[in-house]
Design a protein around this motif. Sequence first.
Motif, PDB file in Angstrom:
ATOM      1  N   ARG A   1       0.292  -8.073   4.123  1.00 57.40           N
ATOM      2  CA  ARG A   1       1.531  -7.173   4.106  1.00 57.40           C
ATOM      3  C   ARG A   1       1.664  -6.488   5.630  1.00 57.40           C
ATOM      4  N   LEU A   2       0.557  -6.133   6.244  1.00 54.79           N
ATOM      5  CA  LEU A   2       0.555  -5.253   7.347  1.00 54.79           C
ATOM      6  C   LEU A   2       1.191  -6.245   8.429  1.00 54.79           C
ATOM      7  N   GLY A   3       0.795  -7.570   8.333  1.00 53.68           N
ATOM      8  CA  GLY A   3       1.424  -8.482   9.343  1.00 53.68           C
ATOM      9  C   GLY A   3       2.456  -8.850   9.247  1.00 53.68           C
TER      10      GLY A   3
ATOM     11  N   GLN B   1       3.269   1.239   2.401  1.00 54.53           N
ATOM     12  CA  GLN B   1       3.837   0.233   1.610  1.00 54.53           C
ATOM     13  C   GLN B   1       2.948  -0.781   1.021  1.00 54.53           C
ATOM     14  N   ALA B   2       1.873  -0.994   1.823  1.00 57.33           N
ATOM     15  CA  ALA B   2       0.701  -1.973   1.550  1.00 57.33           C
ATOM     16  C   ALA B   2       0.087  -1.606   0.433  1.00 57.33           C
ATOM     17  N   GLN B   3      -0.223  -0.027   0.520  1.00 61.20           N
ATOM     18  CA  GLN B   3      -0.746   0.280  -0.684  1.00 61.20           C
ATOM     19  C   GLN B   3      -0.229   0.312  -1.801  1.00 61.20           C
ATOM     20  N   GLU B   4       1.234   0.737  -2.001  1.00 61.68           N
ATOM     21  CA  GLU B   4       2.036   0.671  -3.143  1.00 61.68           C
ATOM     22  C   GLU B   4       2.064  -0.641  -3.575  1.00 61.68           C
ATOM     23  N   ALA B   5       1.986  -1.806  -2.878  1.00 56.76           N
ATOM     24  CA  ALA B   5       2.264  -3.031  -3.370  1.00 56.76           C
ATOM     25  C   ALA B   5       0.688  -3.483  -4.056  1.00 56.76           C
ATOM     26  N   ALA B   6      -0.266  -2.944  -3.878  1.00 58.89           N
ATOM     27  CA  ALA B   6      -1.637  -3.378  -4.187  1.00 58.89           C
ATOM     28  C   ALA B   6      -1.861  -2.778  -5.662  1.00 58.89           C
TER      29      ALA B   6
ATOM     30  N   GLY C   1      -2.988  -0.143  -7.068  1.00 55.86           N
ATOM     31  CA  GLY C   1      -4.109   0.605  -7.291  1.00 55.86           C
ATOM     32  C   GLY C   1      -5.426  -0.024  -7.205  1.00 55.86           C
ATOM     33  N   GLN C   2      -5.252  -1.380  -6.768  1.00 58.21           N
ATOM     34  CA  GLN C   2      -6.477  -1.996  -6.417  1.00 58.21           C
ATOM     35  C   GLN C   2      -7.071  -1.732  -4.802  1.00 58.21           C
ATOM     36  N   VAL C   3      -8.267  -1.487  -4.708  1.00 57.68           N
ATOM     37  CA  VAL C   3      -8.769  -0.976  -3.411  1.00 57.68           C
ATOM     38  C   VAL C   3      -9.282  -2.067  -2.398  1.00 57.68           C
ATOM     39  N   ALA C   4      -8.508  -2.212  -1.280  1.00 53.61           N
ATOM     40  CA  ALA C   4      -8.773  -2.911  -0.277  1.00 53.61           C
ATOM     41  C   ALA C   4      -9.832  -1.878   0.416  1.00 53.61           C
ATOM     42  N   GLU C   5     -11.207  -2.402   0.416  1.00 53.01           N
ATOM     43  CA  GLU C   5     -12.350  -1.702   0.874  1.00 53.01           C
ATOM     44  C   GLU C   5     -12.148  -1.658   2.335  1.00 53.01           C
ATOM     45  N   GLY C   6     -11.822  -2.439   3.119  1.00 56.01           N
ATOM     46  CA  GLY C   6     -11.772  -2.615   4.397  1.00 56.01           C
ATOM     47  C   GLY C   6     -10.904  -1.433   5.084  1.00 56.01           C
TER      48      GLY C   6
END
Length: 334
Positions: A262-264, A271-276, A278-283
């Motif tokens: 999404r960032l790419g 926006q990327a966090q909203e699309a996730a 609530g799932q955590v992207a630890e990185g």
Amino acid sequence: MDRVAVLGAGSWGTAFAKVLADSGTDVVLWARRPEVADAISKGRVNTDYLPDVTLPANLAATSDAEKALAGAQAVVLAVPSQTLRENLSGWRPWLPDGATLVSLAKGVELGTLKRMSEVIREVAGVPEDQVAVVSGPNLAKEIAAEQPTATVIACTDHDRAVRLQHACSNSYFRPYTNVDVVGCELGGACKNVIALACGMAAGMGFGDNTMASIITRGLAETARLGAALGADPLTFAGLAGLGDLVATCASPLSRNRSFGERLGRGDSLAQAQEAAHGQVAEGVKSCSSIRELAARIGVDMPITDGVHQVCHEGLDPRVLTAALLGRERKAERQ
């Protein structure tokens, strides 16, 4: 081990609880929300995270942490890395004496720059040999679907690792043991950051040569960090190193890879966090703590540094690509 408590009913916590139950171990899964625990107890399904998976009868669920921990011979900590300290502090009064404390979290804590096993030892007040970590190709949905996979259980007490190995071995899940906790944890933490970079490259339309290059150079910088912190170099050629890295960088099931895509494609971090959903992207958070840890001990990690700049300093991924390609030329092993 006859009874294990798994604290955290997200996708990976639930999948690992199923692995333990399918291996013949009685499991109590703690869920933060009572409705999730009720759905598992009554309907045998975690509707929020693994809605298509029927959970075994010997997997109980509760939202009462004290009840979940009572009599457990091992306690599996399945919460995000940046919330582990807070959660474990709350659970500490109920931790059974002598129980093996097992980390499923993959990250480096912001601020303290501690690995998850170090956080557990500090908060729980237990010795190093009482803490184990699980690392490897751990895509939860595939494991929950009983697709064959292997993983690593690392503990400085080999006999303790073997007992845990026996508790989670079954027809589709094959755990190996390792005494290199440092290497296994660093492999698990750093691969999330490299997967973000691979996702960014995919989002920009780059192909397999680019992916292979990022994976390989990402492994090189992870191994450099590990060597500086005393890890066994061979660990990074194994399941907790290369195995976990390939799965996380290549799979659409990987939250970090998907977030990076999404960032790419031009999405902002918000926006990327909203699309996730609530799932955590630890990185996203670990890139900052790993970057700071590397700087503290003088290890060059250009991909990690670049991911941090994209996530937290507004750098355009296309500028990152040009910067990485334009770095000083050097021998491959430098």
